[in-house]
Write a protein that holds these residues in place. Sequence first.
Motif, mmCIF file in Angstrom:
data_model
loop_
_atom_site.group_PDB
_atom_site.id
_atom_site.type_symbol
_atom_site.label_atom_id
_atom_site.label_comp_id
_atom_site.label_asym_id
_atom_site.label_seq_id
_atom_site.Cartn_x
_atom_site.Cartn_y
_atom_site.Cartn_z
ATOM 1 N N ARG A 83 32.320 -51.865 105.864
ATOM 2 C CA ARG A 83 31.488 -51.227 104.852
ATOM 3 C C ARG A 83 30.775 -52.329 104.069
ATOM 4 N NH1 ARG A 83 33.267 -47.463 107.672
ATOM 5 N NH2 ARG A 83 34.252 -45.563 106.873
ATOM 6 N N ALA A 143 31.651 -48.352 98.477
ATOM 7 C CA ALA A 143 31.837 -49.126 99.720
ATOM 8 C C ALA A 143 31.163 -48.302 100.804
ATOM 9 C CB ALA A 143 33.314 -49.327 100.011
ATOM 10 N N SER A 144 29.890 -48.581 100.998
ATOM 11 C CA SER A 144 29.035 -47.680 101.775
ATOM 12 C C SER A 144 28.987 -48.035 103.263
ATOM 13 C CB SER A 144 27.628 -47.749 101.174
ATOM 14 O OG SER A 144 26.696 -47.186 102.038
ATOM 15 N N SER A 145 28.838 -46.995 104.076
ATOM 16 C CA SER A 145 28.656 -47.235 105.513
ATOM 17 C C SER A 145 27.167 -47.181 105.887
ATOM 18 C CB SER A 145 29.427 -46.184 106.320
ATOM 19 O OG SER A 145 28.853 -44.909 106.111
ATOM 20 N N VAL A 175 38.867 -54.696 94.005
ATOM 21 C CA VAL A 175 39.949 -54.194 94.861
ATOM 22 C C VAL A 175 41.251 -54.681 94.248
ATOM 23 C CG1 VAL A 175 40.999 -54.173 97.164
ATOM 24 C CG2 VAL A 175 38.516 -54.230 96.940
ATOM 25 N N TYR A 190 32.577 -55.455 93.172
ATOM 26 C CA TYR A 190 33.536 -54.402 93.536
ATOM 27 C C TYR A 190 34.967 -54.873 93.312
ATOM 28 C CZ TYR A 190 35.026 -50.349 96.270
ATOM 29 O OH TYR A 190 35.570 -49.161 96.664
ATOM 30 N N VAL A 215 29.738 -53.345 100.080
ATOM 31 C CA VAL A 215 29.896 -52.939 98.675
ATOM 32 C C VAL A 215 28.558 -53.157 97.977
ATOM 33 C CG1 VAL A 215 32.373 -53.336 98.599
ATOM 34 C CG2 VAL A 215 30.859 -55.221 97.981
ATOM 35 N N VAL A 269 39.278 -47.925 99.447
ATOM 36 C CA VAL A 269 37.937 -48.350 99.864
ATOM 37 C C VAL A 269 37.285 -47.265 100.724
ATOM 38 C CG1 VAL A 269 36.703 -50.000 101.345
ATOM 39 C CG2 VAL A 269 38.371 -50.833 99.674
ATOM 40 N N LYS A 308 30.182 -57.747 102.904
ATOM 41 C CA LYS A 308 30.813 -56.914 103.930
ATOM 42 C C LYS A 308 32.313 -56.882 103.663
ATOM 43 C CE LYS A 308 28.031 -55.706 107.462
ATOM 44 N NZ LYS A 308 27.993 -54.373 108.052
ATOM 45 N N VAL A 309 32.909 -55.697 103.741
ATOM 46 C CA VAL A 309 34.371 -55.594 103.634
ATOM 47 C C VAL A 309 34.866 -54.845 104.869
ATOM 48 C CG1 VAL A 309 34.360 -55.514 101.111
ATOM 49 C CG2 VAL A 309 34.357 -53.374 102.379
ATOM 50 N N ASP A 312 35.996 -44.303 98.757
ATOM 51 C CA ASP A 312 34.846 -44.554 97.895
ATOM 52 C C ASP A 312 33.577 -44.757 98.727
ATOM 53 O OD1 ASP A 312 33.120 -45.240 95.903
ATOM 54 O OD2 ASP A 312 34.022 -47.203 95.511
ATOM 55 N N TRP A 313 33.062 -43.673 99.308
ATOM 56 C CA TRP A 313 31.926 -43.814 100.228
ATOM 57 C C TRP A 313 30.640 -44.232 99.528
ATOM 58 C CZ3 TRP A 313 27.825 -40.537 99.283
ATOM 59 C CH2 TRP A 313 28.101 -39.367 98.565
#
Length: 398
Positions: A281, A57-59, A289, A287, A283, A50, A299-300, A53-54
Amino acid sequence: MDVTQIDLWSAENLDNPWPVYKQLRDAAPAVYLEKYDLWAIARYADVRAVLKDWQGASSEHGVTVCKEHDAITVKSILDEAPPRHTELVKIFRENLSPAKLRAVTEAVEQRADALVAECVAKGEFDAVHEISRIFTVEVVSDMIGIPADEREGILRRASATFNIFGPDNDLWKTRFLHDYQALGEYIFSSFTREKLVPGGFGFSVYEALDQGRVTEEHALGMIVTYLVAAIDTTVNSIGSMIWKFAENPDQWQLLKEKPELARNAFDEGLRIEAAAFGMARVVIEDYDVDGVTIPAWSKVVPMLRSANRDERRWENPDTFDITRDAAAHVGFGFGIHTCIGRPLAQMQAQAMLKAMLKHVDSMEMTGPISIVPSNVIRGLDTLPLKVVPARVTASSIA
Ligand code: HEM
């Protein structure tokens, strides 16, 4: 118990998180936590996947576990994606380059040595209050270029900030709101170009502003990020490392026999007691996993501390073993946002271990310890120690 009902932020689970972490790891690659509308990722391999994978699963949409908190946090490098992120990383790295760190190592070692010698002379002391806190605040303040008379209260304010990355609970209300306001006022009055010492990170950010490499809006945020990211994490990592040695005298004696294990010892300390829980992060599409589908825009949270104790990755994960190759722990994160300050934290820890190896023969805990109440950071509030001083020989001084 139904794992979707687990409360990661209950007082009991903050104090002793290990049983619920194992429950989550054993339940599934990703578990939906109803109370927080959040997906928990607890296994090592999934946490790394996770974080790597920026894009998926984005910040960029915020890294707190609670969407309301994202709306009020100041944007930092952690919320950025390439290419902007790459430019900000460069500015941080210029201040944390091997040459920069080499230039300050001797002074940092001297500071560690003086602090440890003074405590050891007393025979009994609190390793958190009298060593890890003072040491880290001084070293990090020097790196940023904060003048000596502007350091009062830094630790309390910086620590408060971490609670916002957790949920909307009492800890955030009581610890964050009050001190965060104080942090804001402090920053605006103390981190001015006129006050910051030339040569430090703070001053270099203003130079980057002059060169158009950062915006006015980002400049102050970068200095705050450095301060917040560097202090509490390092205070607690060094404190936990000393705690683990106090709990495991055989490992301390082993380190005394083989000081070359010092670097690994710090990594092993971070593996078994990661200071940071993990930042969330979002998604941006449905997504996967490891076979579990998480709906888009959820939110993850990749749980670093849990990953570091995953029995699928580590043999005897609950054992502090400084001979284990612990470098692949995720206590510093993983992927593009992996900790930029790792070399500085390592250098401080090595300086501290060097001083302790020189001055301390053995140590034992003399009273109860307590865990810092925090939504994100884990470490000790107090670590009362009694030490037997080492006989200082000519070779240990060298
Ligand atoms: C032992 C001490 C430390 C620990 C355990 C630690 C932990 C972490 C972790 C887990 C992350 C990744 C967060 C994420 O991906 O969500 C991170 C990022 C970061 N850390 Fe550290 N840190 C430590 C020391 C420092 C120091 C000394 C600095 C000084 C500059 C620092 C600056 C940063 C910055 C700027 C980031 C964001 C990097 C990015 O977004 O690319 N950290 N740290």
